[in-house]
Motif scaffolding. Structure first.
Motif, short mmCIF file in Angstrom:
data_model
loop_
_atom_site.label_atom_id
_atom_site.label_comp_id
_atom_site.label_asym_id
_atom_site.label_seq_id
_atom_site.Cartn_x
_atom_site.Cartn_y
_atom_site.Cartn_z
N PHE A 1 -2.80 -15.40 22.67
CA PHE A 1 -4.06 -15.86 22.09
C PHE A 1 -4.28 -15.36 20.66
CE2 PHE A 1 -8.67 -15.19 21.49
CZ PHE A 1 -9.09 -16.51 21.54
N ASP A 2 -4.95 -16.19 19.87
CA ASP A 2 -5.51 -15.80 18.57
C ASP A 2 -4.46 -15.44 17.53
OD1 ASP A 2 -7.67 -15.55 16.90
OD2 ASP A 2 -8.02 -13.44 17.37
N HIS A 3 -3.33 -16.16 17.54
CA HIS A 3 -2.37 -16.08 16.44
C HIS A 3 -1.72 -14.70 16.26
CE1 HIS A 3 -4.34 -19.86 15.05
NE2 HIS A 3 -5.44 -19.23 15.39
N VAL A 4 -1.66 -13.89 17.30
CA VAL A 4 -1.19 -12.52 17.09
C VAL A 4 0.22 -12.27 17.60
CG1 VAL A 4 -3.51 -11.53 17.07
CG2 VAL A 4 -2.31 -11.79 19.23
N GLY A 5 0.90 -13.27 18.10
CA GLY A 5 2.29 -13.07 18.50
C GLY A 5 2.53 -13.36 19.97
N PHE A 6 3.63 -12.83 20.48
CA PHE A 6 3.99 -13.08 21.87
C PHE A 6 3.07 -12.32 22.82
CE2 PHE A 6 7.95 -14.11 19.64
CZ PHE A 6 8.29 -15.31 20.26
N ALA A 7 2.94 -12.86 24.04
CA ALA A 7 1.99 -12.31 25.00
C ALA A 7 2.46 -10.99 25.60
CB ALA A 7 1.73 -13.32 26.11
N SER A 8 3.74 -10.69 25.54
CA SER A 8 4.27 -9.47 26.14
C SER A 8 5.32 -8.87 25.21
CB SER A 8 4.89 -9.78 27.51
OG SER A 8 5.92 -10.74 27.37
N ASP A 9 5.77 -7.68 25.54
CA ASP A 9 6.81 -7.04 24.75
C ASP A 9 8.16 -7.70 25.04
OD1 ASP A 9 5.02 -5.22 23.65
OD2 ASP A 9 5.29 -3.80 25.32
N PRO A 10 9.07 -7.68 24.08
CA PRO A 10 10.40 -8.26 24.33
C PRO A 10 11.19 -7.43 25.33
CG PRO A 10 10.35 -7.17 22.20
CD PRO A 10 8.93 -7.16 22.71
N PHE A 11 12.19 -8.05 25.93
CA PHE A 11 13.08 -7.34 26.85
C PHE A 11 13.80 -6.23 26.09
CE2 PHE A 11 17.41 -7.20 28.89
CZ PHE A 11 16.99 -6.57 30.06
N ASP A 12 13.79 -5.02 26.65
CA ASP A 12 14.29 -3.85 25.93
C ASP A 12 15.67 -3.41 26.39
OD1 ASP A 12 13.67 -2.87 28.41
OD2 ASP A 12 12.30 -1.30 27.72
N GLY A 13 16.42 -4.29 27.06
CA GLY A 13 17.71 -3.89 27.61
C GLY A 13 18.85 -3.85 26.62
N PHE A 14 18.72 -4.53 25.47
CA PHE A 14 19.79 -4.58 24.48
C PHE A 14 19.39 -3.72 23.28
CE2 PHE A 14 20.43 -8.30 27.02
CZ PHE A 14 21.80 -8.53 27.02
N THR A 15 20.21 -2.72 22.96
CA THR A 15 19.96 -1.85 21.81
C THR A 15 21.25 -1.61 21.05
OG1 THR A 15 20.26 0.12 23.19
CG2 THR A 15 17.99 -0.67 22.88
N LEU A 16 21.12 -1.24 19.78
CA LEU A 16 22.31 -0.97 18.97
C LEU A 16 22.98 0.31 19.43
CD1 LEU A 16 21.26 -1.86 15.30
CD2 LEU A 16 22.69 -3.18 16.87
N ARG A 17 24.27 0.22 19.71
CA ARG A 17 25.08 1.37 20.12
C ARG A 17 25.49 2.19 18.90
NH1 ARG A 17 28.40 2.57 24.53
NH2 ARG A 17 30.33 3.72 24.04
N ALA A 18 25.64 1.52 17.76
CA ALA A 18 26.00 2.17 16.50
C ALA A 18 25.15 1.55 15.40
CB ALA A 18 27.49 1.99 16.20
N ALA A 19 24.97 2.30 14.33
CA ALA A 19 24.17 1.78 13.21
C ALA A 19 24.81 0.52 12.64
CB ALA A 19 24.02 2.85 12.14
N ALA A 20 23.96 -0.42 12.24
CA ALA A 20 24.44 -1.67 11.63
C ALA A 20 24.05 -1.66 10.16
CB ALA A 20 23.84 -2.88 12.33
#
Length: 220
Positions: free
Chosen positions: A103-122
């Motif tokens: 609602f109200d132009h503020v973005g997605f309704a929930s947090d994104p799935f957090d299962g994928f993260t960087l293993r090394a700096a990019a």
């Protein structure tokens, strides 16, 4: 000026197209033409949006007008038909084209799935990233990911030392900017920071559902 994507406008179709990966053909001394590669690829995003009834139609009309301003940018949600599995082995967001935009132009309704993260700096200009993932999740060539507000498409995936949870992911275009270890790799709530090239305004007519074709180009 940063403009919010209009709520509750719906997206009927979204087609990202990578351009700018080649310079004009180079002709050598023998008259032979060669394509000159470029590392400055950028996205064009063709969006078909539709609005039902008064509220969404007012929001869509206002959005098209605001995006005419010089330098106006918008973080546009990018919809896709297929996403990776979650940590339980089920496809993220089910059969929906995109997670619910709230609602109200503020973005997605929930947090994104957090299962994928960087293993090394990019680093800026890297052509691949090393990623930690759940054992039941997998990225495939053709999937899209987002780092920050930048969109990338997966073009190749390989396991790191035959691990079930560590993968090397080749992407196009090359990575924008620098990202630290542990940075979230967004695979479900895709987005892209854009400027609008062209947008069909909607006016007074008898249709209950009004459609606007929007053309965006990646903003830097």
């Amino acid at each position: 000026m940063q403009v919010s994507f209009p709520y509750p406008v719906k997206i009927q179709a979204s087609i990202p197209r990578l351009t700018g990966m080649r310079f004009s053909p180079f002709t050598n001394i023998d008259g032979e033409a060669f394509a000159k590669p470029s590392l400055n690829g950028y996205w064009r995003l063709e969006v078909t949006a539709f609005a039902r009834q008064m509220g969404p139609q007012l929001a869509l009309s206002s959005f098209v007008t605001q995006m005419q301003a010089a330098g106006a940018t918008c973080v546009v949600p990018v919809v896709t038909q297929f996403r990776p599995n979650d940590d339980a082995g089920r496809m993220l967001a089910g059969n929906c084209l995109s997670p619910q935009y709230t609602f109200d132009h503020v973005g997605f309704a929930s947090d994104p799935f957090d299962g994928f993260t960087l293993r090394a700096a990019a680093s800026h200009r890297d052509s691949f990233i090393d990623v930690d993932k759940p054992a039941l999740s997998q990225l495939w060539p053709g999937h899209y990911i987002t780092l920050g507000d930048r969109l990338h498409q997966v073009v190749n995936v390989s396991a790191i030392e035959e691990s079930e949870t560590a993968i090397r992911v080749s992407v196009m275009p090359n990575i924008r900017g620098d990202h630290d270890v542990g940075t979230l790799v967004v695979v479900d709530q895709l987005r892209l920071k854009c400027r609008m090239e062209q947008g069909d305004p909607i006016g007074a007519s008898i249709e209950k559902i009004k459609i606007s074709n929007l053309s965006f180009i990646e903003a830097f």
